[in-house]
Structures are given as structure tokens and as C-alpha cells.
Design a protein around this motif. Structure first.
Motif, PDB file in Angstrom:
ATOM      1  N   LEU A 299       0.891  -1.238   0.035  1.00  0.00           N
ATOM      2  CA  LEU A 299      -0.003  -0.114   0.030  1.00  0.00           C
ATOM      3  C   LEU A 299       0.830   1.207   0.172  1.00  0.00           C
ATOM      4  N   GLY A 300       2.236   1.101   0.008  1.00  0.00           N
ATOM      5  CA  GLY A 300       2.993   2.374  -0.152  1.00  0.00           C
ATOM      6  C   GLY A 300       3.167   2.958   1.153  1.00  0.00           C
ATOM      7  N   ILE A 301       2.914   2.316   2.262  1.00  0.00           N
ATOM      8  CA  ILE A 301       3.228   3.047   3.543  1.00  0.00           C
ATOM      9  C   ILE A 301       4.513   3.181   4.049  1.00  0.00           C
ATOM     10  N   CYS A 302       5.294   2.070   3.349  1.00  0.00           N
ATOM     11  CA  CYS A 302       6.786   1.981   3.607  1.00  0.00           C
ATOM     12  C   CYS A 302       7.507   1.444   2.464  1.00  0.00           C
ATOM     13  N   GLY A 303       8.697   1.412   2.328  1.00  0.00           N
ATOM     14  CA  GLY A 303       9.334   0.877   1.146  1.00  0.00           C
ATOM     15  C   GLY A 303       9.394  -0.765   1.385  1.00  0.00           C
ATOM     16  N   PRO A 304       9.811  -1.320   0.224  1.00  0.00           N
ATOM     17  CA  PRO A 304      10.017  -2.912   0.215  1.00  0.00           C
ATOM     18  C   PRO A 304      10.871  -3.391   1.225  1.00  0.00           C
ATOM     19  N   GLY A 305      10.501  -4.150   1.921  1.00  0.00           N
ATOM     20  CA  GLY A 305      11.359  -4.798   3.076  1.00  0.00           C
ATOM     21  C   GLY A 305      11.442  -3.929   4.202  1.00  0.00           C
ATOM     22  N   GLU A 306      10.769  -2.650   4.342  1.00  0.00           N
ATOM     23  CA  GLU A 306      10.740  -1.931   5.548  1.00  0.00           C
ATOM     24  C   GLU A 306       9.687  -2.229   6.779  1.00  0.00           C
ATOM     25  N   GLY A 307       8.714  -3.286   6.059  1.00  0.00           N
ATOM     26  CA  GLY A 307       7.517  -3.582   6.792  1.00  0.00           C
ATOM     27  C   GLY A 307       7.787  -3.988   8.235  1.00  0.00           C
ATOM     28  N   ASP A 308       8.775  -4.702   8.560  1.00  0.00           N
ATOM     29  CA  ASP A 308       9.132  -5.517   9.930  1.00  0.00           C
ATOM     30  C   ASP A 308       9.457  -3.985  10.851  1.00  0.00           C
ATOM     31  N   LYS A 309      10.337  -3.241  10.190  1.00  0.00           N
ATOM     32  CA  LYS A 309      10.817  -1.998  11.036  1.00  0.00           C
ATOM     33  C   LYS A 309       9.531  -1.374  11.427  1.00  0.00           C
ATOM     34  N   LEU A 310       8.734  -0.897  10.563  1.00  0.00           N
ATOM     35  CA  LEU A 310       7.547  -0.259  10.727  1.00  0.00           C
ATOM     36  C   LEU A 310       6.784  -0.590  11.703  1.00  0.00           C
ATOM     37  N   LEU A 311       6.568  -1.903  11.933  1.00  0.00           N
ATOM     38  CA  LEU A 311       5.853  -2.720  13.051  1.00  0.00           C
ATOM     39  C   LEU A 311       6.496  -2.556  14.287  1.00  0.00           C
ATOM     40  N   HIS A 312       7.956  -2.971  14.233  1.00  0.00           N
ATOM     41  CA  HIS A 312       8.827  -2.900  15.494  1.00  0.00           C
ATOM     42  C   HIS A 312       9.111  -1.674  16.100  1.00  0.00           C
ATOM     43  N   ASP A 313       8.623  -0.492  15.374  1.00  0.00           N
ATOM     44  CA  ASP A 313       8.718   0.817  15.844  1.00  0.00           C
ATOM     45  C   ASP A 313       7.625   1.327  16.356  1.00  0.00           C
ATOM     46  N   GLY A 314       6.578   0.486  16.328  1.00  0.00           N
ATOM     47  CA  GLY A 314       5.180   0.708  16.945  1.00  0.00           C
ATOM     48  C   GLY A 314       4.360   1.858  16.153  1.00  0.00           C
ATOM     49  N   GLU A 315       4.856   1.894  14.709  1.00  0.00           N
ATOM     50  CA  GLU A 315       4.147   2.988  13.915  1.00  0.00           C
ATOM     51  C   GLU A 315       2.698   2.431  13.486  1.00  0.00           C
TER      52      GLU A 315
END
Lengths: 386, 140
Positions: A299-315
Motif C-alpha cells: 500500500l506504499g506505507i513504507c518501502g519494500p522490505g521495511e515493513g518489519d521495522k515499521l511494525l517494531h517501531d510501533g508505527e
């Protein structure tokens, strides 16, 4: 869209595993939405019923409890995207001028859905699955999750954390099927029975029954029935089926090509005139956590491969930059089938009006709701506080 | 010798001799230079005619899982406590989803997998009706 369309009323019957007659759930969701809109059923010009299981004319039969007004009543079915597709039809009925007010009402009970039945070939035992019906959806999602671990180094802890987040969002949603009496931890999710590696039972969507309804109308009706509340405008309505991509799977399409979500979302962003950075909250088809993780990126919320970090940062939790599955998602709010997409609209609408209490996203301005249907269709709507 | 036949026509070929490999039936589109599985009525890209072809019996494991729920159409988990499922990429560029033989620790992405007939039930005349599954190719 030819005419601007607004959500003027939403209503639900709580999703549940307990037995409640579907007719009762249907009536509750419909009446609650009418009350929320401040209109009568006789004001509705079009009714779209969304259900996957069920019998011939079932929805039309239940609609007689709401009233016999002679309006067109239509059955819509698009697997998990059924409710979203019924909503889209209602939006288009208003946008296209067929009616000033239209209603989408989804209902279902997963317990009554079986495998696809078709006449077996001569000599074939009816009890045996056909070639195209041998694997369970849980397996498809699990294979997506294993591949992601291989390609991006995602760990089972990431999947557990997404599920725990959604369980905890669901705790404060009175319409959720799963309402834990304590803060759910990733460790607890991991310790649950394994369903399909790497997914445990607490990562699997809640399967139950329920009903949800949304009423859409023209700007004139929306203004007249705003009742001091912010108006909620439908700024994008997109539905796509598949296009061919390498590795395309025709048989047992449940996950569907990743490209479907990217393509449908792109069209929705263009239609709404906004981008992913403008979203305040998102609902997705999180039947298993791998889906939510992938949709962060698709959905373009973050870049490819960056989803794990987005989650772990609590975003992606409530209070974070872009909360996902604020009502618990399919994992905790539940996924009866037909009503699921409309339950997303129920939460999104109330979020944009600032009515969601403990699960409220502060200052919510734009909400995106996404559903996949058997991996073969993708529906994306964007709602905006007007 | 037990007669083995596919569960349904149009999906696979099971040779009489068990020395010969089973093969899935797919479609080839000359116009798009693409293979598809299962058989298509016509090419979904070009809308041109396709021809039915036998696909390679060996591919590479693209992904896998180990399921601990009853199989579709059944209410019991297998006696072994579960079963494997996999996505196998065939050399023609086709990805197949299938039950796979083995335990969870056996599966590695990229490993070679071979198509075999998977007996589903035996009719009164002794004919075995078969689906398909993939088994790991033994190295060496």
C-alpha cells in the motif's frame, strides 16, 4: 465518480462464535445503520446484500423485516471482498444517479460455508476433493509467510507481534469477536497451537458470524443528516481483478498476486488525490499477519522490505504514525465473510467522526479500507472527513 | 497391477508403468510464449488459442508450510500430526501448489521436487483414483 458520495450511517451486529439467528443479526445491523443515519428504510433507494454462504434469496427475505418498499434488492458475492463489493455497488448507485440513498448490508456465518460443491465427473466419489480444491487457505498464507522469511529475514516474532497488536486493538471494540481480558503478548501468540507453520491459532483470523451495514448518500442528504457530526466522504472506490504476473497461480487462488493490492491502491490514491502519507488509519485483509506485513509495503506505507521495522517501531499500532486494523482486524474483530468489509467501513466512519473511544485515532482525516476476495479481486476504498 | 487413473480428466497423465513419471497437463500459448496450469480455454494475455502440453515432472520448491489442520474435505488431522504443502516452480515458469511429502524439517526452499500420483480412494473394481503431490528428489 459523477456525484460526490458520503457515508451517512453505519451499524453492526457484533461478530461472534455464539449462535444468533442470522435474520436477527441482519435486522440489528440494518436498523442500527438507519438510526445512525437518522433516516427510515423508506428513504433507501437501493439495497445490496452481501453474503458468501446462504441460500437463494436469503438476503432479500431478511430485507422484508426492514420493510416492503419495492426498491431494487440485489445479492453481491465476491468472497472475502463481498461486503466491500456491496459497499462499492451502493456508492456507484448514488454516484451514478440511480438513487440518492443506498444501503449495503453484509452478513454471514463461516460455520455454514463448506468447500465448493460441483457435480463430480462420472465415476468420481463426491466425498473426495477435486484437483482445484485440495489445499486450505491457511496453507497459502503460510507459504507466503515462509517465503517472506526466506527473502527478507522476517522472523516469527514479527508475525506474533502483528497478531498481538490486533488482539489488543480488538479488546476495546464492542463489536469484536475476540475481546481478550488482558494485554495479549507476542509470547502468548507464539505459544498457541500451531495451525500452519509459521502461523499459530492466535495468528489466524477469528471465524464466526455477524452482520454490518453502511448507508451512503448524496451531499445534500449527508448535510441534512449530519446532526452536528463531521461528514464522511467516499473519495475513492476501486475494485480490480487479476492481471497476469510471473508465477501466477490459477489453481486455488487465495493469496493472489501481490500486484493486485499495489495496482488497486494506486488507482484509489489517484482517485482520491492523496498518497499513503496522507492516511490516518488503514484496514486490510489481515486473515494472517503475513498479509498485514506485506500490505504495509504494497500500500506504499513504507518501502519494500521495511515493513518489519515499521511494525517494531510501533508505527502501526494505535498511537503510532499509521495505525492498522484499529478495530482488531480480521484477527480479532473477526471475519465472518460477507460483513467483513462493511465492518471496516463501520470503524473507519466512526474513526473519522471521532466516535471510537478507546480505539480512536486522534485527528483521523483519511482512512483506507482494503479487502482481497479469494486472491482474485482486490477492493480499496478511501474515506475522508469532509 | 493396480490401475491408477486421475481423479478428474484434464489435469494429469499417469503412465501405466510406474517407471515413467507422472506429468501435469498445462496450456502453452505460442502468442505469449507462456505456459499455464491448469489448462486454459485460451491465452489469458493474448486471447489466442493455446495447446495442451505435458509439463516437466521435476521443479524447485518456492515455498512450503506444514499444516496441522484437517485436509480439505476431512475432519481428522493425519495420523502423522500434519502434512506438508508447497509451491513448486516448474521449468516452464509455472508455479504449482500441492501437498508435499516429508516432515517440517525436511523442507528447504530451492530443493528439487518430483511429481507423483497421490491415491485418494479405491473404487470397488480396484481402480485407484489419484490426485497429485510432490516428493523431495533424493540427492545422488
Amino acid at each position: 465518480m459523477n456525484r460526490d458520495v458520503y457515508v451517512i450511517g453505519v451499524g453492526m451486529h457484533r461478530f461472534t462464535k455464539e449462535y444468533v439467528p442470522i435474520r436477527d443479526m441482519y435486522f440489528t445491523a440494518g436498523v442500527e445503520a438507519l438510526k445512525d443515519a437518522g433516516i427510515d428504510f423508506r428513504d433507501v433507494g437501493y439495497l445490496y446484500n452481501g453474503y458468501i454462504g446462504g441460500t437463494m434469496m436469503e438476503g432479500t427475505g431478511y430485507a422484508k423485516d426492514l420493510g416492503l418498499t419495492g426498491i431494487p434488492v440485489v445479492h453481491v458475492e465476491n468472497a472475502s471482498a463481498t461486503g466491500s463489493s456491496a459497499f462499492r455497488e451502493a456508492v456507484w448507485a448514488v454516484s451514478g444517479g440511480a438513487s440518492d440513498v443506498a444501503m449495503a448490508l453484509g452478513f454471514d456465518d463461516m460455520a455454514r460455508m463448506g468447500m465448493a460443491r460441483r457435480k463430480p465427473a462420472p465415476g468420481v466419489d463426491r466425498r473426495v476433493p477435486s484437483f482445484e480444491n485440495t489445499l486450505l487457505p491457511a496453507g497459502f498464507f503460510a507459504m507466503w509467510a515462509v517465503r517472506r522469511m526466506h527473502e527478507a529475514g522476517t522472523t516469527v516474532e514479527t508475525y506474533a507481534k502483528i497478531a498481538a497488536k490486533n488482539w489488543n486493538h480488538g479488546r476495546h471494540n464492542p463489536m469484536a469477536q475476540r475481546r481478550a481480558d488482558h494485554e495479549v503478548t507476542a509470547e502468548e501468540v507464539l505459544a498457541a497451537d500451531m495451525v500452519a507453520y509459521p502461523h499459530t491459532a492466535m495468528m489466524a483470523c477469528a471465524s464466526g458470524a455477524g452482520a454490518a451495514c453502511a448507508i451512503v448518500a448524496t451531499e445534500e442528504w449527508a448535510k441534512k443528516h449530519a446532526n452536528g457530526r463531521p461528514m464522511v466522504k467516499v473519495t475513492a472506490s476501486q475494485l480490480c481483478s487479476e492481471v497476469y504476473t510471473d508465477g501466477h497461480i490459477f489453481m486455488g487462488a487465495v493469496v493472489g498476486p501481490a500486484y493486485s493490492t499495489e495496482r488497486t491502491a494506486k488507482l484509489a490514491y489517484e482517485e482520491a488525490g492523496i498518497g499513503p502519507d496522507d492516511l490516518s488509519l488503514v484496514h486490510v485483509h489481515d486473515a494472517f499477519p503475513i498479509e498485514e506485513l506485506m500490505y504495509y509495503e504494497l500500500l506504499g506505507i513504507c518501502g519494500p522490505g521495511e515493513g518489519d521495522k515499521l511494525l517494531h517501531d510501533g508505527e502501526t499500532q494505535i498511537g503510532g504514525r499509521i495505525p492498522f486494523s484499529t478495530d482488531g482486524g480480521l484477527i480479532a474483530r473477526g471475519h465472518p465473510g460477507g460483513p467483513t468489509g462493511l465492518a471496516q467501513v463501520w470503524d473507519a466512519t466512526r474513526q473519522l467522526r471521532g466516535e471510537q473511544g478507546k480505539i480512536q485515532v486522534e485527528g483521523a482525516q483519511n482512512a483506507l479500507v482494503h479487502m482481497m476476495g479469494a486472491g482474485s479481486v482486490c477492493a480499496v476504498h478511501i474515506l475522508q472527513k469532509a | 497391477m493396480t490401475k491408477r487413473v486421475p481423479l478428474e480428466e484434464g489435469y494429469m497423465v499417469i503412465p501405466e508403468s510406474s517407471d515413467e513419471p507422472c506429468r501435469l497437463l498445462g496450456s502453452y500459448s505460442k502468442a505469449a510464449d507462456k505456459h499455464y496450469f491448469p489448462i486454459r480455454k485460451r491465452c489469458p494475455i493474448t486471447e489466442k488459442d493455446v495447446e495442451t502440453v505435458e509439463l516437466s515432472p521435476v521443479g524447485e520448491l518456492y515455498s512450503w508450510s506444514f499444516i496441522r489442520m484437517p485436509k480439505m474435505g476431512s475432519r481428522k488431522v493425519d495420523s502423522g500430526g500434519g502434512y506438508g504443502v508447497g509451491q513448486i516452480d516448474l521449468p516452464e515458469g509455472v508455479r504449482i501448489q500441492s501437498v508435499i511429502d516429508g516432515e517440517q524439517e525436511d523442507f528447504k526452499i530451492g530443493m528439487k521436487m518430483q511429481l507423483v500420483a497421490n491415491p485418494m480412494y479405491t473404487a470397488e473394481d480396484g481402480t485407484q483414483y489419484c490426485g497429485f503431490k510432490f516428493v523431495p528428489v533424493k540427492e545422488g
